[in-house]
Design an enzyme around this catalytic site. Sequence first.
Site, short mmCIF file in Angstrom:
data_model
loop_
_atom_site.label_atom_id
_atom_site.label_comp_id
_atom_site.label_asym_id
_atom_site.label_seq_id
_atom_site.Cartn_x
_atom_site.Cartn_y
_atom_site.Cartn_z
N SER A 1 55.17 -27.60 1.05
CA SER A 1 55.38 -26.17 1.09
C SER A 1 54.78 -25.46 2.32
O SER A 1 55.18 -24.34 2.62
CB SER A 1 54.81 -25.54 -0.17
OG SER A 1 53.40 -25.69 -0.21
N LYS B 1 48.38 -20.21 6.22
CA LYS B 1 49.43 -20.21 5.19
C LYS B 1 49.28 -18.94 4.36
O LYS B 1 48.15 -18.50 4.08
CB LYS B 1 49.26 -21.46 4.31
CG LYS B 1 50.40 -21.69 3.32
CD LYS B 1 50.19 -23.00 2.56
CE LYS B 1 51.35 -23.32 1.61
NZ LYS B 1 51.15 -24.58 0.88
N SER C 1 51.78 -30.92 0.20
CA SER C 1 52.25 -29.73 0.93
C SER C 1 51.67 -29.56 2.33
O SER C 1 52.15 -28.72 3.08
CB SER C 1 51.98 -28.47 0.11
OG SER C 1 52.96 -28.34 -0.89
#
Lengths: 503, 487
Positions: B152, B77, B176
């Site tokens: 996310s 990420k 997330s």
Amino acid sequence: MSNEFETVVGLEVHCELATRTKLFCSCPNRFGDEPNTNVCPVCLGLPGSLPVLNEAAVEMAMRIGLALHCEIRPSVFHRKNYFYPDMPKDYQISQYDAPICVNGWLELPDGSKVGIVRAHLEEDTGKTTHVGSTGRIHDASYSLVDYNRAGVPLVEVVSAPDISSGQQARQYVSELRAILLATATSDGKLEEGSLRVDANVSVRRKGSDELGTRCEIKNLNSLRSLARAIEYESERQADLIRQGLEVVQETRHWSEDEERTVPMRSKEEAFDYRYFPEPDLVALVPGEQWIERVRGSMGMLPEERRKRLIEAIVRPRSSSEPTTSHISQAESDAEKSSDETPAEAVLSHVAKVVELGLDDLVIAAIELGADRRIAVMRAVNEAAADPERARHIEAGHFAKLIEMEHKGRISATQAKTILARMLEGDGEDPETIAAKEGFSALSRDELVEVINSVISANSDAWQRFVSGDQAVGKFLVGQVMKATRGRADGRAVMELLTARNEG
Amino acid sequence: MGEWSALAISQGVRDGELKAVEIAEETLSRIETNDPLLHAFLHVSPELALKRAAELDERIAKGEDPGRLSGVPVALKDNLCTRDMPTTAASAILDGWIPPYDATVVSRLKESGAVIIGKTNMDEFAMGSSTENSAFGATRNPHDPARVPGGSSGGSAVAVAASLVPLALGSDTGGSIRQPAALCGVVGMKPTYGMVSRYGLIAFASSLDQIGPFAATVADAAVLLEVIAGHDGYDSTSLDRQPPSLLDQLDRGVDGLKVGVVSELLEGADPAVAVQVRLAAETLANAGALVEDTSIPVLTYSLPAYYLLAPAEASSNLARYDGVRYGLRVDAPDVESMNSRTREKGFGAEVKRRIMLGTYALSAGYYDAFYLQAQKVRTLVINGFSAAYESYDLLLSPTSPTTAFPLGSRLADPLSMYLSDICTIPSNLAGHPAMSIPFGTDDDGLPVGVQLMAPALGEAVMVRAAAVLEAAESHLSGQQRRDEDEQ
């Protein structure tokens, strides 16, 4: 200030801790390096970086707290949020409602006590230089920021509003500085900013219990500025009240050139710091064992050392010896040179010896039989030139030097020269140095001879001395010293002159 | 290419049967083919990956063992700092920024022989539940490119779901990792707070953030967590304990475990999702667990508490993006206008919304009513869980109340977006581990995720139940998936 008002002062002193590394990272904590060389992701506040508390800084905060008779408490770090370019994260990690040290006091050399509300740990900011005509931010063409200081550990010591004059404030800071030096927690340099003082000043009518509206005074870069700023500010506030005006609570800047305080931009007052517990750190809970270990590792504090030195000075050497003569002699010495009371003078000599860290030397010399007055005076005046080296002088050598002077084998001037040589650190004993220098005190006969010739060469002065002009005596002593190139002892010369006059 | 799992690849590479370089090439080719549509990646480093893979092959040829993830491609990420790749947190304010250091998890991946392929898309600063709040464009769900992947960590979820990489890391502040895992049909795990170092994770809400694995299988997720977990001296909130042993727990089953199905978290779920949760409960019961419904009423207050606490911390964490030291700077006549213009241009709408919310919640006069009150709720949530864990080893719920929703459908209504995380937020508030396991589909064939929650450090028990669900799921839906593939 007039009699109707009294001044109330509380001080906030930021002390930069003398740790090897910064508060939350392992960058060197060092003053004066090339800008932005002692930095890393943590103290630059780079995205993703996290603080890790420096245990040495905690220990120093505990030492300061214990020296100030504080309670050491479990504490929590908070974030103090505000934007400023020299603050890498745009928040400062500080302690807010749970500081590590609370409820202490500091005893000043005159015996008065000032309460300590708290002493807490926090990180320092970087340093901004505004490049432009005045060096102030509003007309700078650009600014340079050095983050070497960002993250340096600070302890902020907050006093109770127990201080009542500029002079007392000065004593408070001196004493706090002495404690920092004695506990090896800070180098305490006001000029370099490792000690930074803000003063909260208010006035009130005498006898009132209520505190007046206070102003915070910043930019106090020396003890002298501190005292003068407080005096100026309390006078200013008293004037306002006399005129029926109100004191506005604000932050004011001490202007060194104008010798007055001026309001800082009011915008700086409007901050809402939005304190909240720092989630990147865990609560700091020093265990009883840790606290006791720190307490046990602490050397004697200035207050205690002063008491010990005074005790050594007044302790009778034998039952026949009066206990107070040394003090009164020192008192009378001091009286000649300052407007302090004799007792103040002795205390200030004692405080000075302790501040210089020469109390061990003086006490050891006294225990070896040295004259107390001379030991103190040589420490305060001559050894002060290089206290670091003076601390390494062998007590036996120091005692010997004082004995030589006391017995009249060398003059005071010669003793000072020898002490200067001893400070050079060759470890030579004073007798060897005296022999090398060809020093010896004049015999009484030789001295009388010189005095006679000085009197005949300065008959006018002698006549004035005879007719009671004491001041001219100093001139005559000076002439004798000159003629003997310092081999004479000033005190003995004065005694002989007086005896001759009276005889 | 054989089995696309981390364990199989690592085994093959270590045995010399597979070449790390070939695996890297295959990964890069899959990305090249599929990512123009999916947009899972913000940055791919082919040269670095191939060079690294070649070095690993050389070391293996010399008889060395580079580690447990030898040759395994891993996607990160984009809020995880990498010293050799840009790290932006999908924000214009950090566009092009290359950190001077690796996050601890990145170092640990490198030390275990993994090949970092690139950085994945996300909601800006991890604020969002759809990966639409990226300054660099949305990511699409591989099951239906007209739908969001969740967020996310949407890019990481998609990278694994589309088999671009076998493993990816995400971060989970309010769901997330788990929510996009559910919406994309992969395994996603949020470990106990403090189990994985946050050093080098660009902070959203420090007291809630936790890094965790995405994988296609429970076993792969377990091995990735074992590699990245464990104490780190650079993170004061890191737990002082050894990484958990998970892989050797997977076969232990759930016989005798007590599992509570949390009714409050099931109430708002779409019927299709609720059905799968009931099915999962049945599966665990059939495997010998004692399963029953339970109630933790206080959990309904989790969402409002979270939306005060997380923005409060974020408002402070994001203050440093001021244009002074790195990232975007919009010039202005004075420092203050430079700060505000930089932030105005550099931050997206959702980030600004949360900074304002958080600033408000911490302001003088509002702190007690908002921030402090929310902290009290947080304590009550922890107490509520504690009471439940006196009776149960694990809790079961939906991961998300819905399956993947259409792109753009919730952007105009922040509250509906916030509700996506209603089931996942409680574990963040408590600091407990939780994970999402794919379990069947809805009527449109979109994946459903079920959530397993455990008390602090309960990962080992949690993965046992996950393995049971995984085995049943592949059995149940195997036929269905084969049918789809043939179409």
